[in-house]
Write a protein that holds these residues in place. Structure first.
Motif, mmCIF file in Angstrom:
data_model
loop_
_atom_site.group_PDB
_atom_site.id
_atom_site.type_symbol
_atom_site.label_atom_id
_atom_site.label_comp_id
_atom_site.label_asym_id
_atom_site.label_seq_id
_atom_site.Cartn_x
_atom_site.Cartn_y
_atom_site.Cartn_z
ATOM 1 N N ARG A 93 4.794 -13.547 13.302
ATOM 2 C CA ARG A 93 5.848 -12.640 12.819
ATOM 3 C C ARG A 93 5.338 -11.863 11.613
ATOM 4 O O ARG A 93 4.862 -12.461 10.645
ATOM 5 N N SER A 94 5.407 -10.527 11.641
ATOM 6 C CA SER A 94 5.074 -9.720 10.463
ATOM 7 C C SER A 94 6.239 -8.778 10.204
ATOM 8 O O SER A 94 7.242 -8.842 10.916
ATOM 9 N N ASP A 95 6.097 -7.904 9.235
ATOM 10 C CA ASP A 95 7.166 -6.950 8.952
ATOM 11 C C ASP A 95 7.426 -6.004 10.119
ATOM 12 O O ASP A 95 8.457 -5.345 10.175
ATOM 13 N N PHE A 96 6.434 -5.898 11.014
ATOM 14 C CA PHE A 96 6.606 -4.969 12.131
ATOM 15 C C PHE A 96 7.307 -5.626 13.319
ATOM 16 O O PHE A 96 7.903 -4.947 14.130
ATOM 17 N N MET A 111 -9.204 2.554 6.860
ATOM 18 C CA MET A 111 -7.829 2.248 7.236
ATOM 19 C C MET A 111 -7.816 1.644 8.627
ATOM 20 O O MET A 111 -8.749 1.837 9.398
ATOM 21 N N ASN A 112 -6.752 0.936 8.954
ATOM 22 C CA ASN A 112 -6.604 0.533 10.345
ATOM 23 C C ASN A 112 -5.393 1.227 10.923
ATOM 24 O O ASN A 112 -4.655 1.917 10.230
ATOM 25 N N ASP A 113 -5.243 0.997 12.214
ATOM 26 C CA ASP A 113 -4.188 1.638 12.967
ATOM 27 C C ASP A 113 -2.810 1.484 12.323
ATOM 28 O O ASP A 113 -2.108 2.465 12.080
ATOM 29 N N LEU A 114 -2.462 0.245 12.021
ATOM 30 C CA LEU A 114 -1.108 -0.008 11.527
ATOM 31 C C LEU A 114 -0.879 0.643 10.172
ATOM 32 O O LEU A 114 0.137 1.296 9.938
ATOM 33 N N SER A 115 -1.869 0.487 9.270
ATOM 34 C CA SER A 115 -1.646 1.024 7.929
ATOM 35 C C SER A 115 -1.621 2.548 7.982
ATOM 36 O O SER A 115 -0.861 3.191 7.275
ATOM 37 N N ALA A 146 -7.268 -5.788 5.351
ATOM 38 C CA ALA A 146 -6.902 -4.551 6.039
ATOM 39 C C ALA A 146 -5.559 -4.688 6.749
ATOM 40 O O ALA A 146 -4.884 -3.701 6.992
ATOM 41 N N MET A 147 -5.220 -5.910 7.106
ATOM 42 C CA MET A 147 -4.004 -6.104 7.892
ATOM 43 C C MET A 147 -2.954 -6.834 7.051
ATOM 44 O O MET A 147 -3.263 -7.401 6.008
ATOM 45 N N LEU A 148 -1.736 -6.851 7.563
ATOM 46 C CA LEU A 148 -0.696 -7.616 6.891
ATOM 47 C C LEU A 148 -1.094 -9.090 6.870
ATOM 48 O O LEU A 148 -1.777 -9.568 7.764
ATOM 49 N N LYS A 149 -0.641 -9.791 5.836
ATOM 50 C CA LYS A 149 -1.091 -11.158 5.587
ATOM 51 C C LYS A 149 -0.911 -12.100 6.796
ATOM 52 O O LYS A 149 -1.871 -12.754 7.203
ATOM 53 N N PRO A 150 0.294 -12.187 7.383
ATOM 54 C CA PRO A 150 0.442 -13.141 8.502
ATOM 55 C C PRO A 150 -0.492 -12.794 9.667
ATOM 56 O O PRO A 150 -1.051 -13.672 10.318
#
Lengths: 634, 217
Positions: free
Chosen positions: A355-358, A143-147, A333-337
């Protein structure tokens, strides 16, 4: 009408306004239909639980069970459909709570998230939160930090509901102390056993009674039908040694798959997050964008300030303390953008705003681990095994139908099929009884039924080729057969008499015991050889449950009190209760607290179940039984 | 202007007539919809803000429960009930706080939030659960009649075990041993009807029932 719209702007605008109003009400999602995609194990309130999610939960649960049993776990436990069902139920329950939490906008603040992460022992070193530990632990879990934070946030949100519904039940103090004193109550008893053996000799079994018993139980004295077989097994496994793999094929496969053989590219990056929700208002987005632009300008002016700015200005609680460092991560592992940006930068390069969902990210790549690719010779062994397996299972698929046809078209022998596929005809040594489900070592009710079918036994034909799973088919024929036989009374007379005698002796013992108890209860004297005193506590069962119950259930207002139980097949046990030592529980007794906690936990679990079943009525739960049954390796 | 042919002229005329007749309606509907949309979004914003503030207070309640700090739990839950009673946090905080108050032996302050939930929670099942917990608190306070009154209605199926078990407790307190036995038996029957792996509630209820048979009080 289309012309009208084009020529009359005002109406067109009014209609467009109406459409955008519906979007404002229902959101765009409701226009995108997401119908039962493959690979879903269940849907809860319209949201899917994917097969991936499910298998991961199964693995995690297996790990937990192994860890708590120190690795000593019967693998069959995990194959049990009930185990998989329980894991799924658990996922469904979590999802129900999450849906409830999001419907009611339950939220978790960044501060609470940070405190929770800092408080997890696995992330601590000497009782202090250690970022290095944290990052390493996450990487270990893939996992990574964000997930991880996203997942934890979800869990904390439904925990808010769970603790109120399931962990806050209370139980009446008086009830707890009654349970505890009942558990501690001590009764001194003496016992007399009425054993069947005592009555065996004096019993006369009349021939008529024996005959009647035989007639009533005639089926249990019959010998079932049984067969011996010869059989053929065709499986992908047996074909593996019969296929060849050429060098050219190996090279082609290597060229095609070499990128997947090694480890993929990984990148180490830092980021600064200016948080703004995906569905935030335009004004919020603009403000966040402006703030992010300012930070970006600062970094462009002086690249060495990246870490310092991440520390003070980043909204990502997990990475900011570490100067925004996210460690190494691969694709996926990370969001697509975020991933697209991170994998297009050179080392040291700073991205534009992403820009991502976060929200808005500013990303810098610090290091790149190139993908490693093994040489052909290194990969050869693995490739050959893969190709051989693939070829064998292809050959199996081609052969299966032909095999089935051969055993069907030439029903009087297995030899044509054996010769055609180079298989060995094997035979069973032991008798196989009707009703067994394992035949020749294969657990297959279908095969067991086939070998006792009319055509297999009366016509002596081959059975059909029967798929027993795992890329294996079996065809069999009966070589010897004995029909079911009822045994005559004379054949089993001794057996019948002995069973009847045993049964009657047990009944006589039970009756004698019950008669004795009735006499004692009436106050009559009895000449019995009572055993030594036994001290019994309800909380420490030393006798079978029904005996414990009867000893503690007998009224104790006048002593001695008498009670008894019949023990199936073993006569009767008569008890004399001589003394009852009741325990008064002090209000301060520490055992009360333990018992209160356990009792309240059980009642809380009931409350939670009731709450979940109410949620199940609100959010429809659909289980995809087929997907549930598919094992990850099957 | 002159480019319109006859057919288009006709269509335009029809349309104008239609607009003259229904235009006000279309406009009104559009305006109502727009106002509704804006107020809806404003309401959403307001709700989000309210729940976020309630969430912060709720985390205080959660921590107080872990620390067994009855006063802190009472204060934070009180603020939620006073200022954010429309959020889902209100019943949750009330249920949590009641638990700590009861553990601290303060039946009065345990009963208040539970009473609030029985009357105000929007989820019927939360009201039912709070009623059961309130009955336990009433028993602790020695108010058997109030406990029995709370347990007079037929429970939803999923709470049958809890309901009859508590009714048994209340009837014992009331000195009605025969009725208590029947209530415990009803609880056991309900537990046997739905087997839950790992659930040991039935064992406790059975002990209470058997203790009554042995004449213990």
């Amino acid at each position: 009408m289309f012309e009208a719209v084009r020529n009359n702007k005002r109406i067109a605008q009014a209609i467009l306004a109406l459409i955008s109003v519906t979007f404002a009400f229902f959101g765009i999602e409701s226009y995108l239909n997401n119908n039962g995609a493959a690979g879903e194990v269940a849907t809860v309130g319209g949201t899917p639980i994917s097969a991936y999610e499910f298998e991961q939960a199964v693995r995690e649960q297996q790990d937990r069970i192994r860890a708590s049993n120190e690795g000593q776990v019967d693998p069959a436990t995990f194959q049990d459909p009930l185990f998989r069902r329980a894991v799924l139920d658990n996922l469904v329950n979590q999802r129900l709570l999450s849906l409830f939490a999001s419907e009611h906008r339950l939220s978790v603040s960044d501060e609470q998230l940070r405190q929770t992460i800092a408080g997890i022992p696995a992330f601590q070193e000497d009782g202090q939160f250690s970022n290095a530990r944290y990052q390493a632990a996450l990487r270990g879990q893939g996992m990574n930090d964000l997930s991880f934070q996203e997942r934890l946030r979800g869990e904390l949100a439904y925990q808010q509901v769970l603790s109120a519904m399931g962990e806050a039940a209370m139980v009446p103090k008086a009830a707890v102390s009654r349970v505890l004193s009942a558990q501690l109550e001590e009764r001194t008893v003496h016992m007399v056993r009425f054993e069947p053996e005592t009555y065996l000799k004096s019993l006369e079994i009349s021939p008529e009674a024996a005959k009647a018993y035989y007639e009533a139980n005639i089926e249990s004295y019959a010998v079932p039908a049984r067969v011996k077989l010869s059989y053929l097994v065709l499986s992908a496994d047996t074909l593996k040694s019969k296929v060849t793999v050429s060098d050219d094929e190996l090279r082609a496969e290597y060229e095609q798959t070499k990128l997947n053989l090694g480890s993929p590219e990984e990148r180490k990056a830092r980021h600064i997050l200016v948080q703004v929700a995906a569905d935030a208002s335009e004004a919020d987005v603009a403000a966040a964008s402006k703030k992010a632009e300012a930070l970006l300008a600062e970094i462009k002016a002086d690249g060495s300030r990246f870490e310092a700015i991440a520390k003070t200005a980043s909204d990502d609680p997990g990475s900011s303390a570490n100067g925004g460092d996210l460690g190494f991560f691969g694709r996926g592992a990370m969001l697509k953008p975020f991933e697209d940006a991170a994998f297009s930068l050179a080392v040291g390069e700073v991205s534009e705003l992403v820009r991502s969902d976060f929200g808005f990210h500013i990303i810098r790549v610090d290091d790149i681990r190139k993908a490693t690719i093994p040489s052909f010779e290194e990969a050869r062994g693995q490739l050959e095994a893969t190709l051989r397996e693939r070829a064998a299972s292809r050959r199996f698929a081609e052969s299966a139908e032909q095999f089935a046809n051969l055993v069907y078209e030439q029903p009087d022998s297995l030899e044509p099929a054996a010769n055609q596929f180079g298989l060995e005809i094997r035979s069973t040594e032991d008798w196989i009884e009707k009703g067994a489900t394992t035949v020749a070592g294969f657990e297959s009710p279908a095969l067991a039924e086939a070998v006792f079918s009319q055509s297999a036994i009366a016509s002596k034909h081959n059975t059909d080729a029967i798929d027993i799973g795992n890329n294996t088919i079996v065809a069999a024929r009966v070589t010897s057969h004995e029909p079911a036989q009822r045994r005559s009374f004379d054949e089993v007379k001794a057996e019948v008499e002995s069973q009847l005698r045993q049964q009657q002796a047990a009944e006589a013992a039970a009756k004698a015991g019950a008669d004795q108890l009735a006499a004692l209860t009436k106050g009559e004297k009895a000449d019995l050889s009572w055993g030594d005193p036994i001290k019994l506590q309800r909380g420490l069962p030393m006798l079978p449950p029904n005996a414990m119950t009867s000893v503690f259930a007998v009224a104790s207002d006048s002593l001695p009190a008498y009670t008894g139980v019949s023990v199936p097949g073993a006569g009767y046990a008569l008890f004399r209760v001589d003394a009852v030592k009741k325990v008064t529980i002090d209000d301060k007794d520490p055992r009360l607290e333990t018992m209160t906690d356990q009792y309240a936990q059980l009642m809380g679990a009931q409350d939670l179940r009731a709450f979940l079943s109410a949620l199940r009525e609100r959010y429809a739960v659909k289980i995809n039984a087929a997907a549930l049954a598919t094992d990850s390796n099957g | 202007m002159a480019v319109y042919d006859l057919e288009e002229q006709e269509q335009l005329a029809e349309l104008k007539a239609w607009w003259a007749q229904y235009g006000w309606m279309v406009t009104t509907v559009a305006v109502i919809a727009a106002v509704a949309s804006v107020s809806w979004q404003g309401w959403q914003w307001y709700q989000r803000k309210q729940t976020a503030e309630a969430a912060a207070l709720y985390s205080v309640v959660q921590k107080a429960v872990v620390d067994n700090d009855a006063a802190a739990a009472r204060q934070a839950a009180g603020q939620i009930l006073e200022n954010f009673s429309g959020t889902a946090y209100a019943p949750l905080a009330a249920l949590m706080s009641a638990k700590v108050q009861q553990a601290a032996g303060d039946t009065g302050n345990a009963a208040l939030p539970l009473e609030w939930v029985t009357k105000n929670a929007s989820e019927p099942v939360m009201r039912d659960i709070a009623r059961l917990r309130l009955a336990a608190v009433r028993l602790d306070a020695g108010d058997t009649a109030a406990a029995l009154a709370l347990l007079s209605d037929e429970p939803p199926p999923a709470l049958k075990v809890r309901h009859h078990d508590l009714r048994g407790d209340a009837l014992v307190a009331d000195g009605k041993i025969d009725d208590a036995r029947k209530a415990y038996q009803a609880a056991l029957d309900a537990a046997d009807a739905v087997i839950v792996p790992g659930d040991r509630s039935a064992e406790i209820i059975r002990i209470k029932l058997e203790a009554l048979m042995g004449g213990a009080r």
